[in-house]
Scaffold this active site. Structure first.
Site, mmCIF file in Angstrom:
data_model
loop_
_atom_site.group_PDB
_atom_site.id
_atom_site.type_symbol
_atom_site.label_atom_id
_atom_site.label_comp_id
_atom_site.label_asym_id
_atom_site.label_seq_id
_atom_site.Cartn_x
_atom_site.Cartn_y
_atom_site.Cartn_z
ATOM 1 N N LYS A 1 -0.422 -11.488 9.744
ATOM 2 C CA LYS A 1 -0.369 -10.058 8.950
ATOM 3 C C LYS A 1 -0.827 -8.805 9.628
ATOM 4 O O LYS A 1 -2.160 -8.773 10.242
ATOM 5 C CB LYS A 1 -0.257 -9.928 7.942
ATOM 6 C CG LYS A 1 0.258 -9.329 6.833
ATOM 7 C CD LYS A 1 0.219 -9.829 5.694
ATOM 8 C CE LYS A 1 1.360 -9.154 4.428
ATOM 9 N NZ LYS A 1 0.457 -9.523 2.991
HETATM 10 O O1 G3P Z 1 1.822 -9.115 0.047
HETATM 11 C C1 G3P Z 1 2.380 -7.751 -0.220
HETATM 12 C C2 G3P Z 1 2.624 -6.991 -1.222
HETATM 13 O O2 G3P Z 1 3.865 -7.762 -1.537
HETATM 14 C C3 G3P Z 1 1.926 -6.635 -1.997
HETATM 15 O O3 G3P Z 1 2.580 -6.453 -3.725
HETATM 16 O O4 G3P Z 1 2.128 -6.197 -6.543
HETATM 17 O O5 G3P Z 1 0.495 -5.940 -4.528
HETATM 18 O O6 G3P Z 1 2.216 -4.144 -4.759
HETATM 19 P P1 G3P Z 1 1.520 -5.704 -4.355
#
Ligand code: G3P
Length: 218
Positions: free
Chosen positions: A83
């Site tokens: 990633k």
């Molecule tokens: O892994 C990346 C993403 O899914 C993060 O989600 O909820 O922290 O915006 P969030």
């Protein structure tokens, strides 16, 4: 459509895999930090547990650093996807890793143009963050529509991995639009199963049978 779990919590991954609908896992530095465990060994443990693609993120922000960390992540197991943040240096690293046969997931995508340059760099997955766009008053799902259309227009092979998913409507809309993957927390995944009429219907079925006083074998 594939479902990835967005977590570094081993118990949650076990639960999702037991349900039989989880195709892969995505992690990020924040999720691994929450577990209070060492970085690379955590990605390795997840990759050994989950047979599908497991995204582990680089921590470096320069090309050489991202390449070095990306190769080490990819060396942990065959199913590790590297990633990489959406920066010019990140996409330069994606191009090199792609040429080396290493799969990449370009993260922190918030615009269609960012998705376009990531696809041109050869990214395996692009991760647009829908929830974080909604948080600042923009329409996250509109971005997914645009990226899916752009990739179809030019036959890019990069898969659209909808990230920052917060609730079942994000999943529903992603499926209608035709996104390739959604990555979601276990809580959001569990919500996909639920409907109040299912609970009421089941309670009624069981209560009606109870009135007969008979067992399953009678
Ligand atoms: O892994 C990346 C993403 O899914 C993060 O989600 O909820 O922290 O915006 P969030």
């Amino acid at each position: 459509m594939q479902f990835f779990l967005d977590t570094a919590d081993i118990d949650e991954i076990r639960q999702g895999l037991d349900w039989g609908v989880v195709d892969g896992v995505t992690t990020n530095p924040s999720l691994i930090a929450k577990q209070g465990k060492p970085y690379l060994p955590t990605v390795k443990e997840i990759a050994e547990l989950c047979p599908g693609p497991v995204s582990g993120e680089v921590l470096a922000t320069d090309v050489e650093g991202m390449l070095e960390q990306g190769r080490r992540l990819a060396g942990l197991a065959d199913n590790v996807v590297v990633k990489i943040p959406l920066l010019p240096a990140g996409l330069q690293a994606v191009r090199t890793l792609t040429e080396e046969g290493i799969k990449t997931n370009v993260t922190l995508c918030f615009s269609a143009n960012q998705a376009l340059v990531a696809a041109k760099a050869g990214a395996t997955y692009i991760s647009p963050f829908v929830g974080r766009l909604d948080d600042v008053g923009q329409d996250g799902m509109e971005l997914i529509e645009d990226i899916v259309e752009i990739y179809r227009n030019y036959l890019f092979e990069t898969e659209v991995l909808v990230a920052s998913v917060r609730h079942p409507m994000h999943v529903h809309q992603s499926a209608i639009i035709g996104a390739d993957v959604v990555t979601l927390p276990l809580k959001a995944l569990s919500q996909l199963y639920r409907h109040q009429l299912t609970d009421i219907g089941l309670a009624n079925f069981l209560a009606d049978w109870e009135t007969t006083g008979k067992t399953f074998d009678d």
